[in-house]
Write a protein that holds these residues in place. Structure first.
Motif, PDB file in Angstrom:
ATOM      1  N   SER A  92       4.265  38.282 109.932  1.00 31.99           N
ATOM      2  CA  SER A  92       5.215  39.319 110.319  1.00 31.99           C
ATOM      3  C   SER A  92       5.336  40.605 109.124  1.00 31.99           C
ATOM      4  N   VAL A  93       4.781  40.061 108.115  1.00 31.88           N
ATOM      5  CA  VAL A  93       4.639  41.336 107.150  1.00 31.88           C
ATOM      6  C   VAL A  93       3.216  41.967 106.989  1.00 31.88           C
ATOM      7  N   LYS A  94       2.306  41.427 107.531  1.00 28.26           N
ATOM      8  CA  LYS A  94       1.178  42.056 107.208  1.00 28.26           C
ATOM      9  C   LYS A  94       1.065  43.535 107.660  1.00 28.26           C
ATOM     10  N   GLY A  95       0.685  44.367 106.857  1.00 28.66           N
ATOM     11  CA  GLY A  95       0.364  46.044 106.976  1.00 28.66           C
ATOM     12  C   GLY A  95       1.751  46.665 106.295  1.00 28.66           C
ATOM     13  N   ARG A  96       2.654  45.855 106.073  1.00 27.18           N
ATOM     14  CA  ARG A  96       3.642  46.423 105.601  1.00 27.18           C
ATOM     15  C   ARG A  96       4.187  46.005 104.065  1.00 27.18           C
ATOM     16  N   PHE A  97       3.743  44.787 103.942  1.00 32.37           N
ATOM     17  CA  PHE A  97       3.943  44.269 102.418  1.00 32.37           C
ATOM     18  C   PHE A  97       2.685  44.218 101.604  1.00 32.37           C
TER      19      PHE A  97
END
Length: 120
Positions: A62-67
């Motif tokens: 759910s955080v891939k590409g954002r964190f």
């Protein structure tokens, strides 16, 4: 002994960014895995991101590409750059490190946590 201290948490609007830091101090020979966990109200603690001593990373889907997790070995520090934050990212974020100490033991150490609150 080893102590971890997190910083950088706070209140941010949805879509905003925060950068978390965690610095380790003490009898450190080598730090193996560095990681960030989080625990939302009423939920279990979950692994958010991890980075090996060689720089290999792993992320919660759910955080891939954002964190983005990174580390500075000279400073015994791990970072978590959090972009495009969502309300569901609201949680207490905990730093974790597996540390090899001078007398040859390797143990996991935890920070006390830093609160991240994302408002709509």
């Amino acid at each position: 002994q080893v102590q971890l201290v997190e910083s950088g948490g706070g209140l941010v609007q949805a879509g905003g960014s925060l950068r978390l830091s965690c610095a380790a101090s003490g009898s450190i020979f080598r730090i193996n895995l560095m990681a960030w966990y989080r625990q939302a109200p009423g939920k279990q603690r979950e692994l958010v991101a991890a980075i090996t001593s060689g720089g290999i990373t792993n992320y919660l889907d759910s955080v891939k590409g954002r964190f983005t997790i990174s580390r500075d070995n000279a400073k015994n520090t791990v970072y978590l750059q959090m972009n495009s934050l969502k309300p569901e990212d609201t949680a207490v974020y905990y730093c974790n490190m597996n540390v090899r100490i001078y007398d040859a033991r390797s143990d996991d150490f935890w920070g006390k946590g830093t609160l991240v609150t994302v408002s709509s």
